[in-house]
Design a protein around this motif. Structure first.
Motif, mmCIF file in Angstrom:
data_model
loop_
_atom_site.group_PDB
_atom_site.id
_atom_site.type_symbol
_atom_site.label_atom_id
_atom_site.label_comp_id
_atom_site.label_asym_id
_atom_site.label_seq_id
_atom_site.Cartn_x
_atom_site.Cartn_y
_atom_site.Cartn_z
ATOM 1 N N ASP A 38 -9.380 99.960 21.387
ATOM 2 C CA ASP A 38 -9.181 100.227 20.491
ATOM 3 C C ASP A 38 -8.608 100.947 18.909
ATOM 4 O O ASP A 38 -7.497 100.806 18.892
ATOM 5 C CB ASP A 38 -9.152 98.598 20.470
ATOM 6 C CG ASP A 38 -8.526 97.597 21.316
ATOM 7 O OD1 ASP A 38 -7.857 98.178 22.038
ATOM 8 O OD2 ASP A 38 -7.956 96.160 21.232
ATOM 9 N N ILE A 39 -10.102 100.987 18.971
ATOM 10 C CA ILE A 39 -10.062 101.999 17.763
ATOM 11 C C ILE A 39 -9.632 103.674 17.343
ATOM 12 O O ILE A 39 -8.743 103.558 17.291
ATOM 13 C CB ILE A 39 -11.661 101.936 17.285
ATOM 14 C CG1 ILE A 39 -12.038 99.971 16.709
ATOM 15 C CG2 ILE A 39 -11.802 102.433 16.035
ATOM 16 C CD1 ILE A 39 -13.308 100.273 15.973
ATOM 17 N N HIS A 40 -9.835 103.905 18.994
ATOM 18 C CA HIS A 40 -8.778 104.959 19.233
ATOM 19 C C HIS A 40 -7.713 105.012 19.317
ATOM 20 O O HIS A 40 -6.784 106.090 18.702
ATOM 21 C CB HIS A 40 -9.548 105.988 20.828
ATOM 22 C CG HIS A 40 -11.376 106.309 20.079
ATOM 23 N ND1 HIS A 40 -11.527 106.932 20.026
ATOM 24 C CD2 HIS A 40 -11.606 105.758 21.019
ATOM 25 C CE1 HIS A 40 -12.838 107.496 19.397
ATOM 26 N NE2 HIS A 40 -13.132 106.309 20.497
ATOM 27 N N LEU A 58 -7.159 106.278 5.379
ATOM 28 C CA LEU A 58 -7.992 105.881 5.497
ATOM 29 C C LEU A 58 -7.963 103.153 5.104
ATOM 30 O O LEU A 58 -9.107 103.323 6.163
ATOM 31 C CB LEU A 58 -9.538 105.948 4.482
ATOM 32 C CG LEU A 58 -11.024 105.181 4.253
ATOM 33 C CD1 LEU A 58 -12.141 104.786 5.856
ATOM 34 C CD2 LEU A 58 -11.448 106.024 3.373
ATOM 35 N N VAL A 59 -7.420 103.858 4.055
ATOM 36 C CA VAL A 59 -7.687 102.267 4.032
ATOM 37 C C VAL A 59 -6.619 101.541 5.548
ATOM 38 O O VAL A 59 -6.853 100.811 5.154
ATOM 39 C CB VAL A 59 -6.611 101.766 2.455
ATOM 40 C CG1 VAL A 59 -5.978 100.608 2.580
ATOM 41 C CG2 VAL A 59 -7.504 102.430 1.530
ATOM 42 N N ALA A 60 -5.507 102.390 5.842
ATOM 43 C CA ALA A 60 -5.005 101.611 6.364
ATOM 44 C C ALA A 60 -5.839 101.813 8.175
ATOM 45 O O ALA A 60 -5.359 100.784 8.554
ATOM 46 C CB ALA A 60 -3.695 102.723 7.246
ATOM 47 N N PHE A 61 -6.076 102.658 8.168
ATOM 48 C CA PHE A 61 -7.227 102.975 9.378
ATOM 49 C C PHE A 61 -7.944 101.092 9.096
ATOM 50 O O PHE A 61 -8.357 100.316 9.961
ATOM 51 C CB PHE A 61 -8.193 103.263 9.371
ATOM 52 C CG PHE A 61 -9.604 103.860 11.074
ATOM 53 C CD1 PHE A 61 -8.752 104.001 11.758
ATOM 54 C CD2 PHE A 61 -10.724 103.581 10.708
ATOM 55 C CE1 PHE A 61 -9.813 103.394 12.802
ATOM 56 C CE2 PHE A 61 -11.519 103.320 11.854
ATOM 57 C CZ PHE A 61 -11.172 103.100 12.776
ATOM 58 N N GLN A 62 -9.126 100.974 7.842
ATOM 59 C CA GLN A 62 -9.700 99.955 7.670
ATOM 60 C C GLN A 62 -9.334 98.195 8.413
ATOM 61 O O GLN A 62 -9.840 97.598 9.044
ATOM 62 C CB GLN A 62 -10.199 99.967 6.029
ATOM 63 C CG GLN A 62 -11.978 101.128 6.189
ATOM 64 C CD GLN A 62 -11.682 101.187 4.873
ATOM 65 O OE1 GLN A 62 -11.637 100.824 3.830
ATOM 66 N NE2 GLN A 62 -13.277 101.828 4.491
ATOM 67 N N VAL A 63 -7.491 98.676 8.013
ATOM 68 C CA VAL A 63 -6.829 97.148 7.733
ATOM 69 C C VAL A 63 -7.335 97.016 9.490
ATOM 70 O O VAL A 63 -7.215 95.678 10.148
ATOM 71 C CB VAL A 63 -5.493 97.237 7.348
ATOM 72 C CG1 VAL A 63 -4.657 96.122 8.337
ATOM 73 C CG2 VAL A 63 -5.871 97.561 5.701
ATOM 74 N N LEU A 64 -6.973 98.171 10.231
ATOM 75 C CA LEU A 64 -6.463 98.027 12.055
ATOM 76 C C LEU A 64 -7.504 97.611 12.510
ATOM 77 O O LEU A 64 -8.040 97.104 13.844
ATOM 78 C CB LEU A 64 -5.881 99.366 11.978
ATOM 79 C CG LEU A 64 -4.419 99.375 12.069
ATOM 80 C CD1 LEU A 64 -4.029 101.120 12.865
ATOM 81 C CD2 LEU A 64 -3.989 98.109 11.976
ATOM 82 N N LYS A 70 -11.670 91.267 14.788
ATOM 83 C CA LYS A 70 -11.657 90.182 14.446
ATOM 84 C C LYS A 70 -11.231 89.661 16.507
ATOM 85 O O LYS A 70 -11.220 88.287 16.405
ATOM 86 C CB LYS A 70 -10.132 89.502 13.722
ATOM 87 C CG LYS A 70 -10.286 88.531 13.252
ATOM 88 C CD LYS A 70 -9.330 87.792 12.158
ATOM 89 C CE LYS A 70 -8.174 86.483 12.319
ATOM 90 N NZ LYS A 70 -7.355 86.232 11.216
ATOM 91 N N LYS A 71 -9.715 90.161 16.703
ATOM 92 C CA LYS A 71 -9.365 90.137 18.470
ATOM 93 C C LYS A 71 -10.373 90.117 19.053
ATOM 94 O O LYS A 71 -10.188 88.807 20.246
ATOM 95 C CB LYS A 71 -8.847 91.633 18.204
ATOM 96 C CG LYS A 71 -8.286 90.612 19.709
ATOM 97 C CD LYS A 71 -7.900 92.725 19.986
ATOM 98 C CE LYS A 71 -7.054 92.718 21.491
ATOM 99 N NZ LYS A 71 -6.545 93.516 21.616
ATOM 100 N N TYR A 72 -11.755 90.357 18.701
ATOM 101 C CA TYR A 72 -13.056 90.644 19.800
ATOM 102 C C TYR A 72 -13.556 89.444 19.016
ATOM 103 O O TYR A 72 -15.331 88.968 19.563
ATOM 104 C CB TYR A 72 -13.729 91.962 20.430
ATOM 105 C CG TYR A 72 -11.945 92.733 20.774
ATOM 106 C CD1 TYR A 72 -12.306 92.421 22.234
ATOM 107 C CD2 TYR A 72 -11.590 93.808 20.332
ATOM 108 C CE1 TYR A 72 -11.542 93.602 23.343
ATOM 109 C CE2 TYR A 72 -10.296 94.565 20.995
ATOM 110 C CZ TYR A 72 -10.472 93.903 22.872
ATOM 111 O OH TYR A 72 -9.635 94.724 23.238
ATOM 112 N N GLY A 73 -13.693 88.758 18.400
ATOM 113 C CA GLY A 73 -14.523 87.891 17.757
ATOM 114 C C GLY A 73 -16.217 88.975 17.132
ATOM 115 O O GLY A 73 -17.693 88.180 17.542
ATOM 116 N N ALA A 74 -15.602 89.852 16.637
ATOM 117 C CA ALA A 74 -16.585 90.604 15.925
ATOM 118 C C ALA A 74 -16.910 90.805 14.996
ATOM 119 O O ALA A 74 -15.704 91.405 14.574
ATOM 120 C CB ALA A 74 -17.360 92.396 16.790
#
Length: 144
Positions: A38-40, A58-64, A70-74
């Protein structure tokens, strides 16, 4: 006397070990594969947006990235500690990234297949064509 020499030797060998101990909140390997996949995909999305500056990207990526974790509970700390732990073990890290590559390849193949299906001209249903042909033949035969 032997125990006096043995204990410091064991302590020294343990301290020199290259294998780090797992972090307290280790992200399991399968979950790590999904997170990295998902990060890629998020990185690709940010690249396609062609934002004006690296700071905006960078800001947009950090939000994603936060949303993905959060989706994976980490949380960010456990993800980064787990990443460092796995990267220190090349064989495990290679297996994790092979899973990431396999997942991304499957997604790519699926999207290519869908694109081909959308761009292909609609094929007439041969059974309907046969039925229509039969009806026309019957009409012709009735006329004669």
């Amino acid at each position: 006397m032997k125990t006096r020499l043995l204990l410091p030797l064991l302590a020294w060998l343990t301290a020199c070990s290259n294998a780090p101990s797992p972090p307290e909140h280790l992200v399991p390997e399968q979950q790590m594969v999904q997170i990295l996949k998902d990060i890629h995909l998020a990185e690709q999305r940010i690249t396609r947006l062609r934002l004006g500056s690296q700071d905006s990207s960078l800001v947009a990526f950090q939000v994603l990235e936060k949303d993905i974790l959060k989706k994976y509970g980490a949380d960010t700390g456990s993800y980064r500690a787990s990443y460092r732990y796995y990267i220190a073990q090349p064989n495990r890290f290679k297996e994790i990234y092979q899973g990431v590559v396999d997942s991304l390849t499957a997604i790519d193949e699926r999207s290519k297949k869908e694109a081909r299906a959308q761009s292909a001209p609609a094929q007439p249903d041969s059974s309907k064509a046969d039925t229509a042909r039969n009806v026309r033949l019957k009409k012709i035969l009735k006329r004669k």
